[in-house]
Design a protein around this motif. Structure first.
Motif, short mmCIF file in Angstrom:
data_model
loop_
_atom_site.label_atom_id
_atom_site.label_comp_id
_atom_site.label_asym_id
_atom_site.label_seq_id
_atom_site.Cartn_x
_atom_site.Cartn_y
_atom_site.Cartn_z
N ARG A 1 0.81 -1.20 0.00
CA ARG A 1 0.00 0.00 0.00
C ARG A 1 0.86 1.27 0.00
O ARG A 1 0.49 2.28 -0.56
N SER A 2 2.03 1.22 0.65
CA SER A 2 2.87 2.40 0.75
C SER A 2 4.26 1.99 1.19
O SER A 2 4.50 0.85 1.56
N THR A 3 5.18 2.95 1.17
CA THR A 3 6.55 2.68 1.60
C THR A 3 6.65 2.76 3.12
O THR A 3 5.81 3.38 3.78
N SER A 4 7.69 2.19 3.66
CA SER A 4 7.88 2.25 5.11
C SER A 4 8.07 3.69 5.56
O SER A 4 7.65 4.07 6.66
N GLN A 5 8.68 4.52 4.72
CA GLN A 5 8.85 5.94 5.05
C GLN A 5 7.50 6.64 5.18
O GLN A 5 7.28 7.42 6.10
N MET A 6 6.57 6.34 4.27
CA MET A 6 5.24 6.96 4.34
C MET A 6 4.46 6.43 5.55
O MET A 6 3.70 7.17 6.17
N LEU A 7 4.64 5.18 5.88
CA LEU A 7 3.97 4.62 7.05
C LEU A 7 4.46 5.31 8.33
O LEU A 7 3.67 5.60 9.23
N LEU A 8 5.76 5.59 8.40
CA LEU A 8 6.31 6.32 9.54
C LEU A 8 5.78 7.75 9.58
O LEU A 8 5.46 8.27 10.66
N ARG A 9 5.66 8.37 8.42
CA ARG A 9 5.12 9.73 8.34
C ARG A 9 3.66 9.75 8.83
O ARG A 9 3.26 10.65 9.57
N ALA A 10 2.89 8.75 8.42
CA ALA A 10 1.50 8.66 8.86
C ALA A 10 1.42 8.51 10.37
O ALA A 10 0.60 9.16 11.04
N ARG A 11 2.30 7.70 10.93
CA ARG A 11 2.33 7.50 12.39
C ARG A 11 2.63 8.83 13.09
O ARG A 11 2.00 9.19 14.09
N GLN A 12 3.59 9.58 12.54
CA GLN A 12 3.95 10.88 13.11
C GLN A 12 2.76 11.84 13.04
O GLN A 12 2.46 12.54 14.01
N THR B 1 -19.49 2.75 9.46
CA THR B 1 -18.31 2.67 8.58
C THR B 1 -17.04 2.86 9.40
O THR B 1 -16.94 3.80 10.18
N ALA B 2 -16.08 1.97 9.21
CA ALA B 2 -14.80 2.06 9.90
C ALA B 2 -13.88 3.02 9.15
O ALA B 2 -13.70 2.91 7.93
N PHE B 3 -13.32 3.99 9.87
CA PHE B 3 -12.37 4.94 9.31
C PHE B 3 -11.01 4.73 9.95
O PHE B 3 -10.90 4.33 11.10
N ARG B 4 -9.99 5.06 9.19
CA ARG B 4 -8.61 5.09 9.69
C ARG B 4 -8.15 6.54 9.62
O ARG B 4 -8.50 7.26 8.69
N ARG B 5 -7.34 6.95 10.58
CA ARG B 5 -6.86 8.33 10.56
C ARG B 5 -5.41 8.38 10.09
O ARG B 5 -4.64 7.45 10.32
N GLN B 6 -5.06 9.46 9.40
CA GLN B 6 -3.71 9.66 8.88
C GLN B 6 -3.19 8.36 8.25
O GLN B 6 -2.27 7.73 8.72
N HIS B 7 -3.82 8.01 7.15
CA HIS B 7 -3.59 6.72 6.50
C HIS B 7 -2.74 6.90 5.24
O HIS B 7 -3.07 7.72 4.38
N ALA B 8 -1.66 6.13 5.14
CA ALA B 8 -0.76 6.20 3.98
C ALA B 8 -1.35 5.41 2.82
O ALA B 8 -1.73 4.24 2.97
N GLY C 1 0.00 4.91 -1.06
CA GLY C 1 1.04 5.25 -2.03
C GLY C 1 1.94 6.34 -1.47
O GLY C 1 2.37 6.27 -0.32
N PRO C 2 2.19 7.40 -2.25
CA PRO C 2 3.09 8.46 -1.80
C PRO C 2 2.39 9.55 -0.98
O PRO C 2 2.97 10.60 -0.74
N TYR C 3 1.17 9.31 -0.55
CA TYR C 3 0.39 10.32 0.16
C TYR C 3 -0.11 9.79 1.50
O TYR C 3 -0.28 8.59 1.68
N VAL C 4 -0.37 10.73 2.41
CA VAL C 4 -1.03 10.40 3.68
C VAL C 4 -2.33 11.20 3.67
O VAL C 4 -2.31 12.43 3.56
N VAL C 5 -3.45 10.50 3.76
CA VAL C 5 -4.75 11.17 3.77
C VAL C 5 -5.22 11.30 5.21
O VAL C 5 -4.85 10.50 6.07
N ASP C 6 -6.04 12.30 5.47
CA ASP C 6 -6.49 12.55 6.84
C ASP C 6 -7.30 11.38 7.37
O ASP C 6 -7.03 10.87 8.45
#
Length: 90
Positions: free
Chosen positions: A5-16, A40-47, A49-54
């Motif tokens: 779904r995304s790179t480890s760098q983007m996953l870390l950015r989403a966590r931050q 409906t289940a939502f996720r917050r700050q979700h990576a 691809g190259p983006y993090v969505v709210d």
């Protein structure tokens, strides 16, 4: 094989970003969490691809963005993100 779904760098950015949510994002999250909206289940700050969505709801493949003042300065970036998400069927 399933695509990542995304790179480890983007996953870390989403966590931050989850740790640094804006007051508006926190307020909306208090309403979206726990399937309070349409069951409906939502996720917050979700990576994605190259983006993090709210906020992202996987079942309907729905993204919700809280656009603050910073978005007036990143119109091109937001347009590119919209195109990318549209191409993914989100």
């Amino acid at each position: 094989m399933r695509q990542k779904r995304s790179t480890s760098q983007m996953l870390l950015r989403a966590r931050q970003l989850r740790k640094e949510m804006t007051p508006a994002e926190l307020q909306l999250w208090s309403r979206l969490r726990g399937k309070q909206v349409g069951n409906t289940a939502f996720r917050r700050q979700h990576a994605i691809g190259p983006y993090v969505v709210d906020f992202y709801a996987p079942k309907p493949r729905l993204v919700v963005e809280v656009d603050g003042f910073q978005h007036s300065e990143q119109v091109e970036y937001d347009a590119q993100r919209t195109v990318y998400l549209d191409e993914k069927g989100i």
